[in-house]
Design an enzyme around this catalytic site. Structure first.
Site, PDB file in Angstrom:
ATOM      1  N   TRP A  33       0.849  -1.198   0.000  1.00  0.00           N
ATOM      2  CA  TRP A  33       0.000   0.000   0.000  1.00  0.00           C
ATOM      3  C   TRP A  33       0.885   1.248   0.000  1.00  0.00           C
ATOM      4  O   TRP A  33       1.936   1.276   0.670  1.00  0.00           O
ATOM      5  CB  TRP A  33      -0.876   0.031   1.255  1.00  0.00           C
ATOM      6  CG  TRP A  33      -2.272  -0.468   1.062  1.00  0.00           C
ATOM      7  CD1 TRP A  33      -3.398   0.280   0.949  1.00  0.00           C
ATOM      8  CD2 TRP A  33      -2.714  -1.829   0.980  1.00  0.00           C
ATOM      9  NE1 TRP A  33      -4.507  -0.520   0.793  1.00  0.00           N
ATOM     10  CE2 TRP A  33      -4.105  -1.822   0.800  1.00  0.00           C
ATOM     11  CE3 TRP A  33      -2.061  -3.062   1.012  1.00  0.00           C
ATOM     12  CZ2 TRP A  33      -4.869  -2.979   0.671  1.00  0.00           C
ATOM     13  CZ3 TRP A  33      -2.808  -4.222   0.875  1.00  0.00           C
ATOM     14  CH2 TRP A  33      -4.194  -4.181   0.710  1.00  0.00           C
ATOM     15  N   TRP A  35       0.756   4.724   1.172  1.00  0.00           N
ATOM     16  CA  TRP A  35       1.259   5.485   2.332  1.00  0.00           C
ATOM     17  C   TRP A  35       1.779   4.560   3.432  1.00  0.00           C
ATOM     18  O   TRP A  35       2.685   4.924   4.169  1.00  0.00           O
ATOM     19  CB  TRP A  35       0.289   6.571   2.799  1.00  0.00           C
ATOM     20  CG  TRP A  35      -0.986   6.213   3.527  1.00  0.00           C
ATOM     21  CD1 TRP A  35      -1.739   5.103   3.407  1.00  0.00           C
ATOM     22  CD2 TRP A  35      -1.658   7.067   4.483  1.00  0.00           C
ATOM     23  NE1 TRP A  35      -2.842   5.190   4.213  1.00  0.00           N
ATOM     24  CE2 TRP A  35      -2.820   6.379   4.884  1.00  0.00           C
ATOM     25  CE3 TRP A  35      -1.401   8.317   5.033  1.00  0.00           C
ATOM     26  CZ2 TRP A  35      -3.718   6.934   5.812  1.00  0.00           C
ATOM     27  CZ3 TRP A  35      -2.298   8.857   5.959  1.00  0.00           C
ATOM     28  CH2 TRP A  35      -3.431   8.172   6.337  1.00  0.00           C
ATOM     29  N   GLY A 167      -7.255   7.864   2.727  1.00  0.00           N
ATOM     30  CA  GLY A 167      -6.582   7.092   3.771  1.00  0.00           C
ATOM     31  C   GLY A 167      -7.477   6.938   4.997  1.00  0.00           C
ATOM     32  O   GLY A 167      -7.350   5.987   5.749  1.00  0.00           O
ATOM     33  N   ASP A 169     -10.622   5.992   5.415  1.00  0.00           N
ATOM     34  CA  ASP A 169     -11.605   5.381   4.518  1.00  0.00           C
ATOM     35  C   ASP A 169     -13.076   5.618   4.831  1.00  0.00           C
ATOM     36  O   ASP A 169     -13.851   5.948   3.951  1.00  0.00           O
ATOM     37  CB  ASP A 169     -11.391   3.856   4.485  1.00  0.00           C
ATOM     38  CG  ASP A 169     -10.035   3.465   3.919  1.00  0.00           C
ATOM     39  OD1 ASP A 169      -9.216   4.346   3.605  1.00  0.00           O
ATOM     40  OD2 ASP A 169      -9.800   2.255   3.786  1.00  0.00           O
ATOM     41  N   TYR A 357     -12.896   1.662  12.878  1.00  0.00           N
ATOM     42  CA  TYR A 357     -11.966   2.062  11.809  1.00  0.00           C
ATOM     43  C   TYR A 357     -11.673   3.566  11.888  1.00  0.00           C
ATOM     44  O   TYR A 357     -11.073   3.998  12.876  1.00  0.00           O
ATOM     45  CB  TYR A 357     -12.605   1.613  10.492  1.00  0.00           C
ATOM     46  CG  TYR A 357     -11.682   1.291   9.334  1.00  0.00           C
ATOM     47  CD1 TYR A 357     -10.430   0.733   9.492  1.00  0.00           C
ATOM     48  CD2 TYR A 357     -12.127   1.530   8.030  1.00  0.00           C
ATOM     49  CE1 TYR A 357      -9.638   0.427   8.383  1.00  0.00           C
ATOM     50  CE2 TYR A 357     -11.344   1.222   6.916  1.00  0.00           C
ATOM     51  CZ  TYR A 357     -10.092   0.679   7.108  1.00  0.00           C
ATOM     52  OH  TYR A 357      -9.317   0.386   6.006  1.00  0.00           O
ATOM     53  N   TRP A 358     -12.103   4.378  10.925  1.00  0.00           N
ATOM     54  CA  TRP A 358     -11.763   5.810  10.957  1.00  0.00           C
ATOM     55  C   TRP A 358     -12.892   6.674  11.521  1.00  0.00           C
ATOM     56  O   TRP A 358     -12.923   7.875  11.295  1.00  0.00           O
ATOM     57  CB  TRP A 358     -11.376   6.286   9.554  1.00  0.00           C
ATOM     58  CG  TRP A 358     -10.011   5.788   9.139  1.00  0.00           C
ATOM     59  CD1 TRP A 358      -9.737   4.678   8.389  1.00  0.00           C
ATOM     60  CD2 TRP A 358      -8.726   6.361   9.475  1.00  0.00           C
ATOM     61  NE1 TRP A 358      -8.369   4.531   8.233  1.00  0.00           N
ATOM     62  CE2 TRP A 358      -7.730   5.547   8.880  1.00  0.00           C
ATOM     63  CE3 TRP A 358      -8.323   7.489  10.216  1.00  0.00           C
ATOM     64  CZ2 TRP A 358      -6.363   5.811   8.986  1.00  0.00           C
ATOM     65  CZ3 TRP A 358      -6.959   7.750  10.318  1.00  0.00           C
ATOM     66  CH2 TRP A 358      -5.992   6.927   9.715  1.00  0.00           C
ATOM     67  N   GLU A 401      -3.774  -2.213  14.413  1.00  0.00           N
ATOM     68  CA  GLU A 401      -4.020  -1.222  13.353  1.00  0.00           C
ATOM     69  C   GLU A 401      -4.621   0.054  13.955  1.00  0.00           C
ATOM     70  O   GLU A 401      -4.232   1.154  13.595  1.00  0.00           O
ATOM     71  CB  GLU A 401      -4.961  -1.854  12.322  1.00  0.00           C
ATOM     72  CG  GLU A 401      -5.190  -1.030  11.067  1.00  0.00           C
ATOM     73  CD  GLU A 401      -6.166  -1.709  10.104  1.00  0.00           C
ATOM     74  OE1 GLU A 401      -6.705  -2.797  10.426  1.00  0.00           O
ATOM     75  OE2 GLU A 401      -6.410  -1.138   9.019  1.00  0.00           O
TER      76      GLU A 401
END
Ligand code: DGY
Length: 435
Positions: A33, A35, A167, A169, A357-358, A401
């Protein structure tokens, strides 16, 4: 104590090394990936500079003829990731890489500042400068691509046409845009949710939207001009543009060290002056006291706070007065209420989700950017707090992560989220422990 965690981080990177590049983590992300690769190279540089260099040259070998750098390089066949190369069909674009299968999306352009970090970290400065000299033009061509193809109004700010390019997402930033799209219900087999609890990943409906905007880009064979005309998702993202501006700055410094590159330095300085000015003019929201995303399709700002709202500090964009405002807002909205620094989305917003996640969790790469950002302005105590929180989270649960920002969650049986043994978490912990 720190020695032990550093060794564990080195072990993570070593296990994820594929003999030429590093996967972000086993199972969930089996390719290279964009970045991720840049952050990972920073980690390698601290103990194996040859691998740091190789990571970068392998990635750059997938550059398109027009300077574009894809978000994923599919180095091998596998059916464990969706959407894979057969869905993305990057070869629809006439200038796509002939050597590797890739996506037709990009990611925050970290490589410029990563080269500068390699220069900072490497002990043999002559050798690393030789390496930089043979690769820097590829990065420069990538910046030229951005300013020529992704800035239709010639404003100095580039757009992203897909949330996967940001990034970040599934940030709630995109929710309103997706509400206006109403994508069809596709039938497809997710792979991410076989590796990670679905409660920590984007929803099926969100994936419908992701595939829908990807299909629009494919319909126009990834032609930037047509995407700008037809894509319902066109956003000027403060993180993406801060990373590009930081990388411009790094390229100017590196070309100065190399010498005899006045023309490129002049072009970079022109991009840079315009970009910084417009970033301050257009993306600062004085009511929120931070920078925001701008929806270029609907021509309106997206008035919400996330960790991206403060990344301008990393690229020396605000003046000192504005930097002090950012510090105050980050401290009052993201810290001090039983939260680890720094949640990826405003904890006071109804769409904050500390597990997903984000939409709320702490990410080590954003913390790393904010650490150096606050250090740029001599806000050293806050910078140290961000660094210490990052290391504490990793010590408590491992090289995950992403992490739950709520401190109360760590009183018993705490867990990390997303992929485990995650490469950039390991790489950036190594860097933070060495600064
Ligand atoms: C994923 O698969 O979720 C990746 O983040 C896309 O880049």
């Amino acid at each position: 104590m720190h020695k032990e965690i550093k060794q564990k981080a080195i072990d993570v990177l070593t296990r994820n090394w594929q003999g030429g590049f590093t996967i972000p983590c086993q199972g969930l992300y089996p390719f290279q990936w964009n970045w991720d690769s840049g952050f990972i190279a920073i980690g390698w540089a601290h103990f194996d500079i040859a691998k740091a260099k190789k990571e970068i040259t392998t990635f750059l070998a997938a550059q398109w003829e027009n300077g574009f750098l894809p978000h994923i390089v599919f180095h091998h066949e596998t059916d464990t990731y969706f959407p894979g190369p057969d869905f993305h069909c990057a070869e629809l674009h006439p200038k796509a890489s002939k050597k590797y299968k890739t996506t037709g999306l990009t990611q925050p352009p970290v490589l410029g500042f990563v080269l500068k970090e390699l220069y900072r970290i490497a002990t043999d400065k002559k050798d690393i400068l030789r390496f930089i000299k043979s690769n820097i033009d590829n990065v420069y061509n990538n910046h030229r691509y951005f300013y020529e193809q992704r800035d239709p109004h010639r404003e100095g700010l580039v757009y992203i046409y897909h949330n996967w390019e940001s990034g970040t997402d599934n940030s709630p930033m995109w929710d309103k845009i997706f509400e206006t799209i109403d994508a069809p219900e596709y039938s497809f087999e997710r792979r991410d949710t076989t590796h990670v609890d679905p409660a920590q990943r984007p929803s099926k409906r969100e994936y419908d939207h992701y595939l829908y905007i990807l299909n629009i880009a494919k319909k126009y064979r990834y032609d930037d001009e047509k995407i700008a005309q037809h894509s319902p998702f066109l956003v000027q993202d403060p993180l993406f543009n801060a990373v590009l501006i930081k990388s411009n700055e790094a390229l100017i410094e590196l070309y100065t060290l190399i010498g005899n590159e006045d023309e490129k330095i002049q072009t970079l300085s022109n991009w840079q002056n315009k970009a910084k000015h417009q970033y301050n003019e257009k993306l600062f929201d004085s009511d929120l006291g931070a920078y925001i995303h701008y929806d270029l399709k609907a021509e309106k700002p997206i008035e919400m706070l996330s960790s991206s709202s403060f990344t301008a500090l990393f690229a020396n964009i605000p003046d000192t007065k504005r930097a002090a405002v950012l510090k105050k807002v980050l401290q009052s909205k993201f810290g001090g209420q039983g939260y680890y620094l720094c949640a990826s989305f405003d904890p006071a917003n109804v769409n904050f989700n500390p597990k997903k996640y984000w939409r709320g969790p702490v990410w080590i790469n954003l913390n790393w950017i904010l650490y150096y950002g606050f250090k740029n302005y001599d806000f050293n105590t806050l910078a140290e707090n961000i660094k210490n929180d990052s290391i504490e989270l990793v010590k408590k649960v491992g090289f995950y992560e992403y992490f739950d920002p709520r401190k109360e969650m760590y009183k018993s049986n705490a867990v990390g989220y997303g992929g485990n043994n995650f490469s950039w978490t390991a790489a950036l912990v190594i860097d933070l422990l060495n600064t």
